[in-house]
Design an enzyme around this catalytic site. Structure first.
Site, PDB file in Angstrom:
ATOM      1  N   GLY A 141      -8.873  -8.212  -3.840  1.00  0.00           N
ATOM      2  CA  GLY A 141     -10.263  -8.615  -4.019  1.00  0.00           C
ATOM      3  C   GLY A 141     -11.136  -7.525  -4.613  1.00  0.00           C
ATOM      4  O   GLY A 141     -12.023  -7.803  -5.440  1.00  0.00           O
TER       5      GLY A 141
ATOM      6  N   SER B  73      -1.447 -14.020  -9.483  1.00  0.00           N
ATOM      7  CA  SER B  73      -0.369 -13.053  -9.643  1.00  0.00           C
ATOM      8  C   SER B  73      -0.847 -11.908 -10.518  1.00  0.00           C
ATOM      9  O   SER B  73      -1.578 -12.112 -11.480  1.00  0.00           O
ATOM     10  CB  SER B  73       0.857 -13.717 -10.280  1.00  0.00           C
ATOM     11  OG  SER B  73       1.926 -12.786 -10.388  1.00  0.00           O
TER      12      SER B  73
ATOM     13  N   GLY C 120      -0.951  -8.482  -8.803  1.00  0.00           N
ATOM     14  CA  GLY C 120      -0.907  -7.351  -7.891  1.00  0.00           C
ATOM     15  C   GLY C 120      -1.977  -6.319  -8.185  1.00  0.00           C
ATOM     16  O   GLY C 120      -3.074  -6.630  -8.659  1.00  0.00           O
TER      17      GLY C 120
ATOM     18  N   LYS D 251       2.332 -21.091  -6.875  1.00  0.00           N
ATOM     19  CA  LYS D 251       2.429 -19.650  -6.608  1.00  0.00           C
ATOM     20  C   LYS D 251       3.543 -19.360  -5.613  1.00  0.00           C
ATOM     21  O   LYS D 251       4.232 -18.328  -5.705  1.00  0.00           O
ATOM     22  CB  LYS D 251       1.086 -19.139  -6.072  1.00  0.00           C
ATOM     23  CG  LYS D 251       1.071 -17.650  -5.701  1.00  0.00           C
ATOM     24  CD  LYS D 251       1.438 -16.761  -6.874  1.00  0.00           C
ATOM     25  CE  LYS D 251       1.048 -15.303  -6.674  1.00  0.00           C
ATOM     26  NZ  LYS D 251       1.320 -14.685  -5.390  1.00  0.00           N
TER      27      LYS D 251
ATOM     28  N   ASN E  18       6.629 -16.868  -6.362  1.00  0.00           N
ATOM     29  CA  ASN E  18       7.041 -15.743  -5.537  1.00  0.00           C
ATOM     30  C   ASN E  18       8.495 -15.859  -5.103  1.00  0.00           C
ATOM     31  O   ASN E  18       9.176 -14.850  -4.938  1.00  0.00           O
ATOM     32  CB  ASN E  18       6.122 -15.629  -4.322  1.00  0.00           C
ATOM     33  CG  ASN E  18       4.801 -14.977  -4.670  1.00  0.00           C
ATOM     34  OD1 ASN E  18       4.379 -14.998  -5.820  1.00  0.00           O
ATOM     35  ND2 ASN E  18       4.139 -14.406  -3.683  1.00  0.00           N
TER      36      ASN E  18
ATOM     37  N   GLU F 159      10.380 -14.585  -7.921  1.00  0.00           N
ATOM     38  CA  GLU F 159      10.189 -13.125  -7.899  1.00  0.00           C
ATOM     39  C   GLU F 159      11.189 -12.471  -6.944  1.00  0.00           C
ATOM     40  O   GLU F 159      11.774 -11.421  -7.252  1.00  0.00           O
ATOM     41  CB  GLU F 159       8.758 -12.842  -7.470  1.00  0.00           C
ATOM     42  CG  GLU F 159       8.346 -11.413  -7.346  1.00  0.00           C
ATOM     43  CD  GLU F 159       6.951 -11.337  -6.754  1.00  0.00           C
ATOM     44  OE1 GLU F 159       6.829 -10.936  -5.573  1.00  0.00           O
ATOM     45  OE2 GLU F 159       5.975 -11.696  -7.450  1.00  0.00           O
TER      46      GLU F 159
END
Length: 294
Positions: free
Chosen positions: A12, A112, A114, A166, A170, A173
């Site tokens: 955030g 996505s 990071g 999402k 993941n 991923e």
């Protein structure tokens, strides 16, 4: 465009800066007084003009549920709440129903990118009504990478679709990281390989296995060539489990993703060079904490 952002943690905080850099005015609230713009949610809501867009970026589960419940009591008809955290898609449908009963719109967005999202932009997967997604497009456009919108943003479907997508992202991923990590261990175990970091670096251009994760693998080896400072205990944040649960519920074979999840469980029981690399990759792309070498 002026929005409220609740939650200024690892993601955030950077998202607030990227939004501001993209021309979106942001009032952010966090319990951490060192980063917050306002002292309370009430103060945030007073500063954001109606009809409001409030983006939630707090941990999935009870924390998100508590924020949604609070907003449901304080927002007005016509306001829009967007959950950009990693909530389970079934929670989105509950939250959407709770807010809809009060005339408040809800959308979910898988994010996505990071800790690198501030610099590179974020990949975004949104769920909600067409009207709500259209209304928030300036926000999505400020967050995503520069270029064609379709290359980094998708309106996947109705409420819950963004986080479902999402979740699967993941899960994939997990499998990709595990494949790179197992290849790393195999190469590291062979005495005829004399330049392990150089091998992965040479794969970064032209090969069929090139990717951003591979770039981060090279970066991890440059910072700690033998991964001496990283333990092989690897956490799982939940979405890998949810992906496997969905695969089982829908009778979809997902052996690679499932095996990668089980490998993380195994990492907590013995020493493994491959799992050191998975831990290093999670730290590289997401800033996730690592365990000390044991």
């Amino acid at each position: 465009m002026h929005i409220g952002l609740i939650g200024l943690g690892k993601m955030g905080f950077n998202m607030r800066e990227r939004l501001r850099n993209g021309g979106v005015e942001v009032t952010g609230y966090d319990r951490n007084r060192d980063v917050t713009d306002v002292a309370s949610v009430d103060e945030l809501l007073a500063k954001v003009p109606a009809p409001r867009i409030i983006w939630i970026m707090v941990p999935a589960g009870a924390a998100t549920g508590a924020v949604v419940a609070e907003l449901g009591e304080k927002l007005e008809r016509g306001d829009l709440v967007i959950d950009g955290g990693n909530s389970r898609f079934t929670e989105d449908q509950k939250h959407g129903g709770l807010l809809a009963a009060k005339g408040i719109s809800f959308a979910d967005c898988g994010v996505s990118g990071g800790v690198w999202g501030l610099q590179n932009g974020y990949g975004l997967m949104a769920g909600g009504s067409a009207a709500d997604i259209e209304r928030a497009l300036p926000v999505f456009d400020a967050l995503r990478p520069v270029g064609e919108r379709a290359d980094s943003f998708v309106h996947v479907g109705g409420i819950g679709a963004g986080h479902y997508t999402k979740m699967v992202h993941n899960g994939i991923e997990y499998g990709l990281m595990q494949a790179y990590a197992e290849g790393y261990q195999l190469l590291a175990s062979k005495d005829i390989i004399t330049d392990l970091p150089g091998t992965f670096r040479a794969w970064q251009k032209g090969t069929v296995v090139r990717s951003w994760l591979l770039d981060l693998l090279v970066k991890a080896l440059e910072e700690d060539p033998g991964l001496q400072n990283i333990g092989d205990y690897v956490e799982d944040s939940g979405e890998g489990r949810w992906t496997v649960e969905e695969a089982i519920a829908n009778a979809i074979p997902a052996p690679a993703i499932t095996a990668s999840l089980f490998a993380r469980f195994a990492s907590r029981e013995h020493s493994s060079p491959a799992m050191k690399m998975v831990s290093a990759l999670r730290h590289q792309f997401g800033g996730h904490a690592t365990h000390p070498a044991r």
